[in-house]
Design an enzyme around this catalytic site. Structure first.
Site, short mmCIF file in Angstrom:
data_model
loop_
_atom_site.label_atom_id
_atom_site.label_comp_id
_atom_site.label_asym_id
_atom_site.label_seq_id
_atom_site.Cartn_x
_atom_site.Cartn_y
_atom_site.Cartn_z
N LYS A 1 10.42 -5.49 9.98
CA LYS A 1 10.01 -4.63 8.90
C LYS A 1 11.14 -3.66 8.56
O LYS A 1 11.96 -3.33 9.41
CB LYS A 1 8.78 -3.83 9.28
N LYS B 1 -7.20 1.72 -1.48
CA LYS B 1 -7.16 3.13 -1.07
C LYS B 1 -5.78 3.76 -1.26
O LYS B 1 -5.57 4.93 -0.89
CB LYS B 1 -7.61 3.27 0.39
N HIS C 1 0.81 -1.22 0.00
CA HIS C 1 0.00 0.00 0.00
C HIS C 1 0.85 1.27 0.00
O HIS C 1 0.32 2.37 -0.19
CB HIS C 1 -0.94 0.02 1.21
N ARG D 1 3.84 -0.06 16.29
CA ARG D 1 2.90 -1.10 16.71
C ARG D 1 3.65 -2.28 17.33
O ARG D 1 3.35 -3.44 17.08
CB ARG D 1 2.06 -1.58 15.53
N GLU E 1 -4.63 -14.13 11.68
CA GLU E 1 -3.77 -14.76 12.69
C GLU E 1 -4.42 -15.98 13.33
O GLU E 1 -3.84 -16.59 14.23
CB GLU E 1 -3.36 -13.73 13.75
N ASP F 1 -3.49 -2.17 -2.22
CA ASP F 1 -4.59 -1.63 -1.42
C ASP F 1 -5.43 -0.69 -2.28
O ASP F 1 -4.91 0.22 -2.94
CB ASP F 1 -4.01 -0.88 -0.22
N TYR G 1 -6.02 -2.29 9.01
CA TYR G 1 -5.11 -3.01 9.90
C TYR G 1 -5.91 -3.85 10.90
O TYR G 1 -6.82 -3.35 11.55
CB TYR G 1 -4.22 -2.01 10.64
N ARG H 1 -10.38 -11.93 20.70
CA ARG H 1 -10.37 -11.71 19.26
C ARG H 1 -11.50 -12.43 18.53
O ARG H 1 -11.97 -11.96 17.49
CB ARG H 1 -9.03 -12.17 18.67
#
Length: 427
Positions: A375, A138, A111, A352, A306, A136, A168, A237
């Site tokens: 990352k 957007k 994205h 995050r 997940e 993505d 996310y 979750r």
């Protein structure tokens, strides 16, 4: 009479000046503008810490990068596919028979960070593999257009036929992978296993090492979905209903609204969103009523990617299932903030609770010997990606069983006491 003469001279002067101006404009319009390609003098030098990972350090060798303006190259409207693979240093033929006989499929969801995506694609690209790119919905239109322009130059790379606006931790992230799986299922390339990536990943294993790892005794007939039975602290979750605030976050659908139990009395597992799956398992995901029902049930859960893959992989009848599996599989090298004792700390910074890698993280990353690392950010710590990319390309070319083309080199080597450049793969 003199006044008339002066007027004639003035008129001739104006006509002459106009002719010159129009000639200049005509030549400027007619002259073709060449695409701005890679400009070697503007390349960043490798960070001092990087020298430990590049061969030739004991010989007092300097490495000079040849690849500096990836993003501007792709954004150039005059990009020519005939020059792209050479100018961007893509590998253009299988490097071994073993790799050619075991093609892989890749799903890459992106994205942002066009340069990082191009370098990731270059790092994993082999002509025998197949690549589905999910952009993505957007993402800025200029970004989407640039990706499509790049992808159009490769027969084995394509943009997903259906694009999601990814949120996310939302269901849209899982749906993006499923969309690509549907496309890959119809591919004429006989890929054996599929691996999913995000745009901020970068490979640690070479394509040959990935193939050998997939073909190893442990994983030859198995899916790789690290995870365990859903722990108590993760049950929120799937216990409550959630909704996606598109492009922003996931929130409770209503205060304390509980979900129904999972379909088919399935035991829910918790694990990573990343995997390596057999083609038969992908067919199961797309055709099985159990997989379909679990997908529907997961739509209003939190971060369903997940739990979805790892739950299906613990079903006895699923092809390639690993019902006794837990956290096995070297999928990713990630530094989580909460796992500070498992690593030497983040040398970059956390986003995050995941470390954005800097150069100081490279020793830990390389020693992990995982499939990929996550990352990276090309703007924040560009030297880390420069170094890791060169280290990875050196390894890839070292393992090749075919002659190395000069265009495959990302950097050249130069002895500090000599002006002669080394044009070999260099290791």
């Amino acid at each position: 009479m003199c006044q008339l003469q002066r007027r004639k001279l003035s008129l001739l002067f104006c006509l002459g000046l106009s002719a010159i101006v129009y000639s200049v404009i005509y030549l400027w319009i007619k002259t073709p503008t060449e695409p701005k390609l890679l400009d070697s003098p503007r390349c960043r030098t490798f960070a001092t810490e990087c020298k430990a990972f590049l061969p030739g350090i004991e010989e007092d060798v300097e490495w000079h990068r040849q690849d500096c303006q990836v993003e501007s190259f792709i954004l150039n409207n005059q990009l020519q596919c005939s020059n792209l693979t050479k100018d961007l240093h893509f590998i253009t033929r299988p490097l071994s028979r073993e790799e050619e006989d075991y093609p892989l499929a890749f799903i890459v969801t992106i994205h942002k960070e066009l340069e990082l995506f191009v370098r990731l694609l270059r790092g994993i690209y082999m002509p025998q593999n197949v690549y589905c790119i999910h952009v993505d919905a957007k993402a800025p239109m200029a970004y989407q257009a640039a990706v499509r322009r790049l992808v159009s130059c490769f027969k084995n790379v394509f943009v997903s036929s259906r694009s999601e606006s990814v949120t996310y931790s939302g269901f849209s992230r899982l749906q993006a992978d499923v969309n690509c799986m549907k496309d890959l299922a119809g591919s004429s390339i006989g890929w054996r296993k599929v691996v999913n990536l995000c745009g901020q990943d970068f490979p640690l294993m070479s394509n040959l090492e990935l193939v050998q790892y997939m073909k190893s005794k442990e994983w030859r007939d198995r899916n790789m979905t690290p995870g365990v039975k859903q722990p108590l602290h993760m049950r929120y979750r799937t216990k409550f209903q959630y909704r996606q605030v598109v492009g922003s976050h996931v929130a409770f659908k209503g205060w304390g609204i509980k979900k129904s139990p999972p379909p088919h009395k399935l035991q829910v597992y918790f694990g990573t969103a990343y995997y390596a799956l057999t083609r038969a398992f992908v067919d199961f995901v797309l055709k099985s009523s159990i997989a379909h029902d679990l997908l529907e049930w997961s739509k209003d859960t939190y971060s369903p990617d997940e739990h979805y893959w790892v739950t299906l992989n613990h079903i006895q009848d699923a092809p390639g299932s690993y019902i006794d599996g837990e956290w096995e599989g070297n999928i990713r090298a990630i530094k989580w903030r909460e796992q500070g004792t498992a690593h030497d700390g983040c040398k970059g910074h956390y986003v995050r609770d995941i470390c954005i890698f800097a150069v100081g993280d490279l020793p830990w990353i390389i020693n992990k010997n995982s499939m990929f690392a996550n990352k990276f950010e090309s703007d924040t710590y560009p030297e880390a990606l420069d170094c890791l990319e060169q280290w990875h390309r050196n390894k890839v070319l070292d393992q090749a069983t075919v002659p190395i083309k000069p265009s495959w080199l990302l950097a050249t080597r130069k002895n500090s006491s000599s002006s002669a450049f080394n044009s070999t793969a260099g290791a």
